[in-house]
Motif scaffolding. Structure first.
Motif, PDB file in Angstrom:
ATOM      1  N   GLY A   1      -2.225   1.635 -11.129  1.00 43.16           N
ATOM      2  CA  GLY A   1      -2.387   0.308 -10.528  1.00 43.16           C
ATOM      3  C   GLY A   1      -1.132  -0.209  -9.849  1.00 43.16           C
ATOM      4  O   GLY A   1      -1.012  -1.406  -9.572  1.00 43.16           O
ATOM      5  N   ALA A   2      -0.182   0.662  -9.579  1.00 49.81           N
ATOM      6  CA  ALA A   2       1.105   0.228  -9.018  1.00 49.81           C
ATOM      7  C   ALA A   2       0.960  -0.314  -7.593  1.00 49.81           C
ATOM      8  O   ALA A   2       1.730  -1.169  -7.173  1.00 49.81           O
ATOM      9  CB  ALA A   2       2.095   1.382  -9.034  1.00 49.81           C
ATOM     10  N   PHE A   3      -0.020   0.210  -6.863  1.00 48.57           N
ATOM     11  CA  PHE A   3      -0.239  -0.254  -5.488  1.00 48.57           C
ATOM     12  C   PHE A   3      -1.678  -0.755  -5.364  1.00 48.57           C
ATOM     13  O   PHE A   3      -2.580  -0.203  -5.992  1.00 48.57           O
ATOM     14  CB  PHE A   3      -0.021   0.892  -4.489  1.00 48.57           C
ATOM     15  N   ASP A   4      -1.856  -1.764  -4.536  1.00 50.40           N
ATOM     16  CA  ASP A   4      -3.217  -2.276  -4.350  1.00 50.40           C
ATOM     17  C   ASP A   4      -4.081  -1.292  -3.593  1.00 50.40           C
ATOM     18  O   ASP A   4      -5.286  -1.245  -3.765  1.00 50.40           O
ATOM     19  CB  ASP A   4      -3.176  -3.616  -3.626  1.00 50.40           C
ATOM     20  N   GLU A   5      -3.448  -0.540  -2.715  1.00 52.71           N
ATOM     21  CA  GLU A   5      -4.199   0.487  -1.988  1.00 52.71           C
ATOM     22  C   GLU A   5      -3.396   1.781  -2.016  1.00 52.71           C
ATOM     23  O   GLU A   5      -2.186   1.748  -1.826  1.00 52.71           O
ATOM     24  CB  GLU A   5      -4.379   0.097  -0.523  1.00 52.71           C
ATOM     25  N   VAL A   6      -4.092   2.879  -2.220  1.00 48.26           N
ATOM     26  CA  VAL A   6      -3.471   4.200  -2.117  1.00 48.26           C
ATOM     27  C   VAL A   6      -4.354   5.023  -1.188  1.00 48.26           C
ATOM     28  O   VAL A   6      -5.563   5.108  -1.388  1.00 48.26           O
ATOM     29  CB  VAL A   6      -3.367   4.908  -3.488  1.00 48.26           C
TER      30      VAL A   6
ATOM     31  N   ALA B   1       0.849  -1.193   0.000  1.00 49.59           N
ATOM     32  CA  ALA B   1       0.000   0.000   0.000  1.00 49.59           C
ATOM     33  C   ALA B   1       0.884   1.243   0.000  1.00 49.59           C
ATOM     34  O   ALA B   1       2.018   1.209   0.473  1.00 49.59           O
ATOM     35  CB  ALA B   1      -0.901   0.002   1.225  1.00 49.59           C
ATOM     36  N   LEU B   2       0.339   2.306  -0.529  1.00 49.11           N
ATOM     37  CA  LEU B   2       1.005   3.602  -0.506  1.00 49.11           C
ATOM     38  C   LEU B   2       0.141   4.564   0.288  1.00 49.11           C
ATOM     39  O   LEU B   2      -1.068   4.661   0.062  1.00 49.11           O
ATOM     40  CB  LEU B   2       1.181   4.139  -1.937  1.00 49.11           C
ATOM     41  N   VAL B   3       0.773   5.255   1.224  1.00 47.46           N
ATOM     42  CA  VAL B   3       0.072   6.298   1.969  1.00 47.46           C
ATOM     43  C   VAL B   3       0.781   7.619   1.701  1.00 47.46           C
ATOM     44  O   VAL B   3       1.999   7.722   1.881  1.00 47.46           O
ATOM     45  CB  VAL B   3       0.066   5.981   3.482  1.00 47.46           C
ATOM     46  N   ILE B   4       0.024   8.588   1.235  1.00 51.26           N
ATOM     47  CA  ILE B   4       0.574   9.924   0.977  1.00 51.26           C
ATOM     48  C   ILE B   4       0.163  10.823   2.142  1.00 51.26           C
ATOM     49  O   ILE B   4      -1.026  11.023   2.387  1.00 51.26           O
ATOM     50  CB  ILE B   4       0.041  10.488  -0.356  1.00 51.26           C
ATOM     51  N   ALA B   5       1.155  11.321   2.863  1.00 51.94           N
ATOM     52  CA  ALA B   5       0.881  12.111   4.069  1.00 51.94           C
ATOM     53  C   ALA B   5       1.081  13.595   3.781  1.00 51.94           C
ATOM     54  O   ALA B   5       2.180  14.013   3.416  1.00 51.94           O
ATOM     55  CB  ALA B   5       1.814  11.665   5.195  1.00 51.94           C
ATOM     56  N   ALA B   6       0.017  14.371   3.946  1.00 57.08           N
ATOM     57  CA  ALA B   6       0.089  15.790   3.610  1.00 57.08           C
ATOM     58  C   ALA B   6      -0.427  16.641   4.771  1.00 57.08           C
ATOM     59  O   ALA B   6      -0.944  16.109   5.756  1.00 57.08           O
ATOM     60  CB  ALA B   6      -0.722  16.062   2.346  1.00 57.08           C
ATOM     61  N   HIS B   7      -0.291  17.934   4.640  1.00 61.45           N
ATOM     62  CA  HIS B   7      -0.665  18.821   5.744  1.00 61.45           C
ATOM     63  C   HIS B   7      -2.178  18.993   5.845  1.00 61.45           C
ATOM     64  O   HIS B   7      -2.774  18.800   6.894  1.00 61.45           O
ATOM     65  CB  HIS B   7       0.022  20.175   5.581  1.00 61.45           C
ATOM     66  N   GLY B   8      -2.827  19.366   4.730  1.00 62.66           N
ATOM     67  CA  GLY B   8      -4.263  19.627   4.781  1.00 62.66           C
ATOM     68  C   GLY B   8      -4.554  20.900   5.541  1.00 62.66           C
ATOM     69  O   GLY B   8      -3.644  21.580   6.022  1.00 62.66           O
ATOM     70  N   SER B   9      -5.838  21.245   5.635  1.00 67.38           N
ATOM     71  CA  SER B   9      -6.200  22.517   6.265  1.00 67.38           C
ATOM     72  C   SER B   9      -7.602  22.461   6.836  1.00 67.38           C
ATOM     73  O   SER B   9      -8.477  21.773   6.292  1.00 67.38           O
ATOM     74  CB  SER B   9      -6.122  23.631   5.213  1.00 67.38           C
TER      75      SER B   9
ATOM     76  N   LEU C   1       3.409  16.196 -12.590  1.00 67.64           N
ATOM     77  CA  LEU C   1       4.609  15.356 -12.537  1.00 67.64           C
ATOM     78  C   LEU C   1       5.065  15.060 -11.103  1.00 67.64           C
ATOM     79  O   LEU C   1       5.874  14.157 -10.886  1.00 67.64           O
ATOM     80  CB  LEU C   1       5.749  16.036 -13.322  1.00 67.64           C
ATOM     81  N   LEU C   2       4.536  15.781 -10.129  1.00 71.37           N
ATOM     82  CA  LEU C   2       4.943  15.499  -8.747  1.00 71.37           C
ATOM     83  C   LEU C   2       4.601  14.052  -8.346  1.00 71.37           C
ATOM     84  O   LEU C   2       5.261  13.461  -7.492  1.00 71.37           O
ATOM     85  CB  LEU C   2       4.298  16.482  -7.765  1.00 71.37           C
ATOM     86  N   ALA C   3       3.581  13.496  -8.989  1.00 71.12           N
ATOM     87  CA  ALA C   3       3.241  12.088  -8.721  1.00 71.12           C
ATOM     88  C   ALA C   3       4.448  11.193  -8.994  1.00 71.12           C
ATOM     89  O   ALA C   3       4.649  10.172  -8.330  1.00 71.12           O
ATOM     90  CB  ALA C   3       2.054  11.661  -9.587  1.00 71.12           C
ATOM     91  N   ASP C   4       5.250  11.593  -9.961  1.00 69.42           N
ATOM     92  CA  ASP C   4       6.466  10.848 -10.290  1.00 69.42           C
ATOM     93  C   ASP C   4       7.436  10.841  -9.102  1.00 69.42           C
ATOM     94  O   ASP C   4       8.060   9.821  -8.803  1.00 69.42           O
ATOM     95  CB  ASP C   4       7.114  11.511 -11.518  1.00 69.42           C
TER      96      ASP C   4
ATOM     97  N   HIS D   1      -2.456  13.677  -6.898  1.00 75.22           N
ATOM     98  CA  HIS D   1      -1.316  12.780  -7.134  1.00 75.22           C
ATOM     99  C   HIS D   1      -1.679  11.341  -6.754  1.00 75.22           C
ATOM    100  O   HIS D   1      -1.267  10.399  -7.425  1.00 75.22           O
ATOM    101  CB  HIS D   1      -0.085  13.265  -6.370  1.00 75.22           C
ATOM    102  N   ALA D   2      -2.451  11.190  -5.693  1.00 79.22           N
ATOM    103  CA  ALA D   2      -2.900   9.845  -5.311  1.00 79.22           C
ATOM    104  C   ALA D   2      -3.714   9.231  -6.450  1.00 79.22           C
ATOM    105  O   ALA D   2      -3.534   8.056  -6.788  1.00 79.22           O
ATOM    106  CB  ALA D   2      -3.737   9.901  -4.036  1.00 79.22           C
ATOM    107  N   ASP D   3      -4.575  10.033  -7.060  1.00 79.67           N
ATOM    108  CA  ASP D   3      -5.398   9.512  -8.158  1.00 79.67           C
ATOM    109  C   ASP D   3      -4.538   9.118  -9.357  1.00 79.67           C
ATOM    110  O   ASP D   3      -4.799   8.107 -10.011  1.00 79.67           O
ATOM    111  CB  ASP D   3      -6.443  10.547  -8.582  1.00 79.67           C
TER     112      ASP D   3
END
Lengths: 361, 292
Positions: free
Chosen positions: B33-38, B4-12, B257-260, B25-27
């Motif tokens: 399909g690189a990870f089973d869960e994002v 699984a991939l978890v993207i940790a961000a600040h949010g508001s 491209l930041l998803a890269d 970027h998660a989408d």
């Protein structure tokens, strides 16, 4: 499709199957039991014959091959169709009859309905509890779209707290599979399924007020100065301000600390709140500073009606009722014209109540 | 068990678009399909860092902080809230811009966590800054006749924040693509207020090294640079300031491209997602000019 679940049954039979009234065992020669039939000494071909089309077999297959197997997701889906958490031994007849009509449950402001699809599969639909049959609904079918629906309320305002009772209306998801339903619910109410499940199993890890605040760093460290070991009325105020059902649908399980429970009602929501959230912590930072201010005596001249209007105004803002007050309903304390009249009459040119300065001159 | 991939961000709590880069970027990564869960997780939104891992099925989870610099959030807040056993600030063995990954166990769930360095200090971020310059000018060959300003907070907030800005400015300077490259800051010298004073060329692309568009990138920086007196009135692209054309790019974190870079971080941590990286690069029409 038929061969898939029958193949699976034959493959698994040697391990012994006992699930929701279905019992199958054997290797080469099989037994097949449901509350209605008891067959023994079946050849594989005979087992395949009796398994094909059996709701008990498709039900077993659904719960073992088509449903997410992570414990919490599985348990949630059982709850959705009002099935017992553990496998049941009685007939699934009643449950299937109910599923034919659709079994509906709620989760916060979500209404979830499950019906039977083909070969024991389930189809889930999801909508807002406030939307009825005559509501005009936009249709969605991808769980990711829930993330966007959860972002703004019906007035287009940002919802920083996903479990605030302000979920927007006017949408529906239909034809969702079990995995997609769980995902959609996760976007509407993140982590509620897993925390509910932990609570069901008696292992919800609650982090109470004091330990949560002690964990804070940076600008939030100041909140710990609010706790001085002399009662916890201040945390009652926080809970009353932010954590009641009118503000958040999570049921507050955290207390002041392990020994001292808060008197403020934690709410009746189905999913628990296991620690003060980031909104509560941010608010508490401001409250800490506000509560540290010493009081000061001011003298104002107000009419009794004006005093009551001020109280009514605060009440209306606190309860989020301001938007409901009609333009010309001057009788309401928080009516805009009436409030402007109060301001015109009692504020000086520096917007000070009755011309009384906040700081001593 | 799948990864699984978890993207940790600040949010508001206040700005609804703060979470947009994390979602976008998660989408993009979901599509590969690189990870089973994002999953996305936030400091200020939900699912919170504290609870995100329990919503993930995988035994092994790659966590990539969608933050610009190595510092308070990536080295203190995220490991603490994810309950990463054994984490300490030396775990990345970084000089401030050289974090890679640390393999840890989450006390909450028992999962193995590949805790990756933030996107902002990865080398590939330099390419995203260049890509941002291409996007904002609409010119895939942008460089000659252009100056590039990489903008960040100053050291008043976080020493490594300035390091990351200078690091990427140096790397892009080394590409010999733009006539001039300058690192500028909001609250220390060299300051963004004097942007035109730092360049001889007339066209200047300004790329703020921020993850999300918000107060700083939409209000502060445009007003400080003199693009407008009042951000609400907007400005042209490019906007003429002191005889220069300023191409203001907005937050680099919104560049597809930041998803890269998120994926590159997971590769460093052992994920086999090279195919996904190719897909992301192709989809974001990245010219073939990567250093590797």
């Amino acid at each position: 499709m038929t061969s898939e679940y029958v193949d699976a049954l034959v493959e698994t039979a040697s391990d012994g199957i006992s699930f929701d009234g279905l019992r199958v065992a054997g290797d080469g020669e099989y037994t097949f039991e449901t509350p209605a039939v008891e067959l023994t000494e079946l050849s594989e071909a005979a087992l395949r014959d009796v398994a094909a089309g059996s709701p008990y077999v498709t039900n077993w297959y659904f719960w073992h091959a088509q449903t997410p197997q992570k414990d919490d997701r599985w348990a949630f889906l059982r709850r959705v169709e009002d099935a017992p958490l553990e496998s049941e031994t009685d007939s699934i007849h009643d449950r299937y009859e109910a599923l034919d009509d659709g079994v509906t449950t709620t989760w916060g402001q979500l209404e979830i309905t499950v019906t039977l699809g083909t070969a024991g599969q389930r189809e889930y639909s999801l909508s807002h509890v406030a939307d009825g049959a005559d509501s005009e609904l936009h249709s969605y079918d991808e769980s990711l779209q829930a993330r966007e629906l959860a972002r703004l309320d019906d007035d287009g305002r940002y919802r920083p707290l996903k479990t605030a009772p302000t979920l927007g209306t006017g949408w529906e998801f239909s034809g969702l599979g079990p995995e997609a339903l769980v995902e959609a619910v996760g976007f509407f109410y993140p982590a509620t399924i897993t925390n509910w499940h932990r609570e069901q199993n008696g292992n919800l890890d609650v982090s109470h007020w004091t330990e949560t605040m002690e964990r804070q760093s940076g600008i939030y460290q100041v909140v710990t100065t609010w706790d001085r070991g002399e009662g916890h009325e201040h945390v009652e105020w926080v809970a009353e301000s932010c954590c009641t059902d009118s503000q958040c649908l999570k049921r507050r399980e955290w207390q002041y600390d392990e020994e001292r429970e808060l008197e403020t009602h934690g709410g009746d929501g189905v999913f628990p709140c296991r620690e003060p959230c980031s909104l509560v912590i941010s608010a508490a930072r401001k409250f800490t500073k506000l509560d540290a201010e010493p009081t000061h005596s001011y003298e104002f001249e107000l009419t009794p009606s004006e005093k009551e209007q001020l109280e009514g105004l605060i009440d209306a803002v606190a309860e989020g009722r301001v938007g409901e007050i009609r333009e010309a309903d001057i009788g309401k304390d928080a009516n805009r014209y009436r409030t402007r009249f109060l301001r015109a009459r009692r504020f000086d040119e520096d917007s000070q109540l009755c011309g009384v300065p906040t700081e001593e001159e | 068990m799948p990864d699984a991939l978890v993207i940790a961000a600040h949010g508001s709590h206040l700005n609804p678009s703060s979470s947009a880069p994390a979602f976008d970027h998660a989408d993009r990564i979901r599509e590969t399909g690189a990870f089973d869960e994002v999953r996305e997780t936030f400091w200020k939104e939900e699912p919170a860092f504290r609870e995100v891992l329990r919503t993930v099925d995988a035994e092994e989870v790659y966590v990539v902080p969608l933050f610009i610099s190595e510092g308070y959030f990536t080295e203190e807040i995220i490991p603490r809230e994810l309950r990463l056993d054994g984490w300490n600030t030396d775990s990345w063995d970084s000089d401030g811009t050289s974090a890679t990954t640390a393999t840890l166990t989450a006390a909450d769930t028992g999962q193995t966590i590949q805790y990756c360095g933030p996107v902002g200090s990865h080398d590939a971020m330099s390419d995203v800054i260049v890509q941002r310059a291409k996007s904002v000018t609409g010119d895939p060959d942008v460089g000659e006749g252009f100056g590039l300003a990489v903008v960040g907070h100053g050291t008043k907030r976080n020493e490594n924040s300035a390091k990351a800005i200078e690091y990427h400015a140096d790397r892009i300077r080394g590409m010999d693509r733009f006539d001039e490259v300058q690192a500028l800051f909001m609250d220390e010298d060299p300051e963004i207020d004097d942007v035109t004073g730092f360049f001889d060329v007339s066209d200047i692309v300004v790329v703020p090294l921020f993850i999300a568009d918000g107060y700083h990138t939409q209000e502060d920086i445009p007003e400080d640079m003199g693009l407008t007196d009042d951000y609400r009135e907007g400005y042209e692209l490019p906007e003429r300031v002191d005889g220069h054309d300023i191409w203001y790019a907005g937050a680099v974190g919104t560049e597809p491209l930041l998803a890269d870079v998120v994926l590159e971080r997971t590769v460093e941590a052992g994920a086999d997602v090279r195919g996904a990286i190719e897909q992301v690069r192709n989809r974001t029409r990245m010219a073939v000019e990567m250093d590797d």
